[in-house]
Design an enzyme around this catalytic site. Structure first.
Site, short mmCIF file in Angstrom:
data_model
loop_
_atom_site.label_atom_id
_atom_site.label_comp_id
_atom_site.label_asym_id
_atom_site.label_seq_id
_atom_site.Cartn_x
_atom_site.Cartn_y
_atom_site.Cartn_z
N ASP B 73 1.10 -10.24 -5.61
CA ASP B 73 -0.11 -9.58 -5.12
C ASP B 73 -0.15 -8.09 -5.47
O ASP B 73 -0.78 -7.31 -4.79
CB ASP B 73 -0.22 -9.77 -3.61
CG ASP B 73 0.92 -9.07 -2.87
OD1 ASP B 73 1.90 -8.71 -3.53
OD2 ASP B 73 0.82 -8.92 -1.65
N GLU B 74 0.55 -7.71 -6.50
CA GLU B 74 0.62 -6.30 -6.85
C GLU B 74 0.66 -6.18 -8.36
O GLU B 74 1.33 -6.97 -9.02
CB GLU B 74 1.93 -5.72 -6.30
CG GLU B 74 1.78 -4.60 -5.32
CD GLU B 74 3.15 -4.13 -4.85
OE1 GLU B 74 3.36 -2.92 -4.85
OE2 GLU B 74 4.00 -4.98 -4.52
#
Lengths: 370, 366
Positions: B73-74
């Protein structure tokens, strides 16, 4: 125990057995060598519980007896005494004194009764073999012995009786999964019952050491669990590796159609040179084969590039294939003929290397995936 | 809300409300529930996260091909030179992306905009959740100054301890020290510390940044001492690690076994292979003896297995010492295919089935 002995004779016997002793031992007795003086002989025995080596030397025994003393110290002391000198050994009050000329040493001892000797057992197989042939079987295969612990059954040479192309043979095979070395010799009388034993690496090394000093023929005895080499007066007994050796016949390619013949010395030197720039780990060398030519190339983004071109006898389809440089060198070093013959199938299949001067030896190399 | 596994598992992540109670990711679940007893615990749905993560990545890639994923998620995006293309400066493009993700996926994201990766990461943390924060290189020294040295990615707990011992607690302490002194004290790291302290950071956004390792681990519901049971788990984890390696198209040369004892002592054992692998059977084969040497009665709470020193995967090779290896590799590939088509439990080895039954019975696995 009291005796005098020629320094060189003692040195020779000690050097035959002392390497069996492990450098680090938690049990003190395993660091010691057993010495037995009897008749006109001093016999020495060393063990690591898996391998036992015994040798004897002529001595003038004044008082028979037996004792154990630290192998490493004993060996070093005797080694440093001048060649040709006479050594007196005298055991009194659990101390072994070693004197020669003006030198005198006293070593601690442990009782001979504490020494672990291997149980003798009947050997169903017993044969005599020329020392030179046994040396050859070992030399041509031992480099391929695996060091991988998880596959302990590869940590030795597989010695067995087999049917070769021209009759019965005694065959030695070693492999680590990436390369395989096979050497065979006409089956000695009495070896037909040798179903297949795996001789551990250390025993191979010890036997090979003894073979340097061997008479013309040596005796081999084998049971299901042990192998014994009788080399002159020296006796090497080793436990066998308890496992089953893989069915190596299935991986030897017998019908590879692309044949390369190349001057072995040139090939070896060229591989060695280009490998200088290969990455430490993979040591990958690319072989490019085309009509009459072999190109060796190493190319690595960090360590650089190197190429060598060799004249070669090759007339099949051009192809490229990669190998570990060290594996190529190991095999090339065993080739006695001026030319090495390498048989290829394709870039992903094993190649077979043959030696025109030694029809009883062959090598299989797995290509690297490049 | 806390997302994590079982009663003995660890917190994977949690909502910002739970965080105010002190819950943190990687914290043991029992500890988290002690801090925040009213939390709703959800089991992670990894497949879903991977799927959504990929959708987000695709949306990012529409902005720039230079997307460097850091985790699921990054990601870092290099938007240099995209102004003409999108007809808007990076700040506007990013706002649009933030809005699009919110409306299409109903997920909030935080954006940090800066001239390098280190500052962008720092900025992205500044305004969480649903944040947007731009940090210029000129403001960086003042912004970083009062913060703990831990703000510098790469300064971990151990290095922080060392810095603290040397009287360095906040970034300003580093700023005040002459660069030569830093280099003398910490070597190359000193130079790097100096640059980071002033917000300078040279690392490029690298969309092909290589994964250093693939691994999987599990925390047991109850500590396990039994070697055979541990081996069953090891097989399951070997399969998972292999799945991840296969999925990423990599194979590794080093297999690392990780264990944590009941009293939280970690130990790792590693072995180098002659040939890199991505096969579960090979990972298991070399890890099993390492495990056997440690499973001598000690109770373990965690077991993990990883592959490192990764290289691009190539075709399975022939093993001269194992004429049937290629066949077994083919069998594993075939069962992978079947599992891909018919689901995770379509084809399993006997060992895998045993652990599945055991975990279903006791809901054992975390």
């Amino acid at each position: 125990m009291k005796l005098t002995i020629d320094r060189n004779a003692l040195m020779r016997a000690l050097s035959h057995v002392q390497a069996v002793v492990e450098r680090r031992n938690t049990i003190p007795i395993l660091s010691n060598i057993l010495m037995v003086a009897e008749g006109e002989r001093l016999s020495l025995t060393a063990t690591d519980l898996d391998i036992e080596a015994t040798d004897a030397a002529e001595a003038s025994v004044k008082r028979a007896g037996s004792v154990t003393a630290p192998a490493q110290t004993l060996f070093d002391v005797v080694r440093k005494l001048p060649e040709g000198s006479e050594i007196s050994l005298d055991l009194s009050e659990n101390r072994l004194s070693i004197s020669s000329g003006r030198s005198r040493f006293v070593l601690p001892t442990l009782p001979a009764s504490d020494f672990q000797t291997m149980a003798k057992e009947a050997a169903p197989t017993k044969f005599e073999i020329e020392a030179a042939e046994l040396r050859r079987l070992i030399d041509k295969t031992r480099f391929a012995i695996s060091t991988e612990e998880t596959r302990y059954y590869l940590n030795g040479i597989y010695l067995h009786h087999a049917k070769g192309g021209k009759g019965n043979v005694l065959r030695a095979v070693a492999t680590d999964g990436h390369r395989l070395a096979l050497a065979e010799t006409e089956a000695p009388k009495g070896s037909a019952t040798l179903k297949g034993v795996i001789v551990p690496r250390k025993a191979v090394a010890e036997a090979r050491r003894l073979l340097d000093d061997a008479p013309e023929t040596v005796t081999v005895e084998a049971s299901d669990s042990k192998i014994v080499f009788r080399i002159g007066e020296a006796v090497l007994t080793s436990k066998l590796i308890d496992g089953s050796f893989p069915d190596y016949q299935r991986v030897i390619p017998k019908e590879n159609g692309r044949i390369l013949t190349v001057d072995n010395k040139q090939f070896k030197d060229a591989v060695d040179r280009v490998a200088t720039v290969s990455a430490e780990r993979s040591r990958s060398v690319k072989l490019s084969l085309s009509a009459g030519k072999l190109t060796l190339a190493v190319s690595h983004s960090e360590t650089g590039q190197g190429t060598e071109e060799l004249e070669a006898d090759y007339d099949s389809e051009p192809m490229e294939i990669g190998f570990n440089a060290k594996y190529l060198l190991d095999v090339a070093s065993q080739i006695e003929s001026e030319e090495a013959r390498i048989e290829f199938n394709d870039a992903a299949s094993p190649a077979r290397v043959l030696d025109a001067k030694d029809a009883g030896a062959q090598y299989v190399l797995m290509p690297l995936r490049v | 809300m806390i997302v994590g596994g079982g009663k003995r598992g660890v917190v994977s992540t949690c909502c910002y409300v739970a965080r105010t109670y002190g819950v943190r990711s990687a914290m043991p679940m029992y500890k988290a529930l002690k801090l925040c007893p009213d939390a709703v615990v959800l089991t992670p749905r990894m497949d879903l996260y991977v799927k959504e993560g990929r959708r987000i990545r695709e949306m990012m890639q529409r902005l720039t091909p230079l997307v460097e994923p850091v985790s699921i998620d990054e990601a870092y995006l290099d938007l240099s030179g995209t102004e003409a293309l999108h007809g808007a400066p990076p700040a506007i493009s990013l706002m649009k992306l933030q809005k699009a993700i919110e409306s299409e996926l109903r997920l909030t994201i935080s954006v940090g905009l800066a001239s390098n990766k280190f500052l962008a990461k720092t900025a992205s943390e500044a305004d969480k959740p649903r944040g947007f924060f731009a940090l210029s290189i000129d403001d960086a020294p003042a912004y970083l100054g009062p913060r703990s040295v831990r703000v510098i990615g790469g300064v971990g707990a151990q290095f922080e301890k060392k810095l603290n011992a040397d009287g360095i607690r906040i970034v300003r302490d580093i700023q005040k020290i002459d660069v030569k002194t830093l280099v003398k004290r910490y070597g190359e790291t000193g130079l790097w510390l100096h640059n980071c302290a002033f917000g300078r950071h040279a690392r490029q956004v690298d969309p092909y940044s290589e994964r250093k390792s693939v691994s999987s681990e599990t925390t047991f519901n109850e500590d396990i001492a039994d070697r055979r049971l541990l081996e069953d788990f090891l097989w399951r984890l070997s399969e998972r690690t292999a799945d991840r390696a296969k999925h990423s198209g990599v194979e590794g040369r080093v297999v690392t076994l990780k264990l944590k004892t009941h009293d939280f002592k970690s130990l790792t054992r590693r072995v180098s292979l002659n040939e890199p692998t991505q096969l579960a059977q090979v990972i298991f084969r070399v890890a099993k003896p390492m495990l056997a040497r440690e499973a001598l009665g000690e109770r373990y709470r965690l077991l993990g297995i990883g592959l490192s020193e990764l290289v691009d995967a190539k075709a399975d090779g022939i093993d001269l010492a194992d004429p049937t290896a290629l066949k077994r590799a083919k069998a594993e590939r075939a069962s992978d295919k079947a599992r891909g088509k018919f689901g995770g439990h379509a084809v399993m080895t006997g060992r895998g089935v045993r652990i599945k039954i055991a975990s279903e019975k006791k809901n054992h696995e975390a």
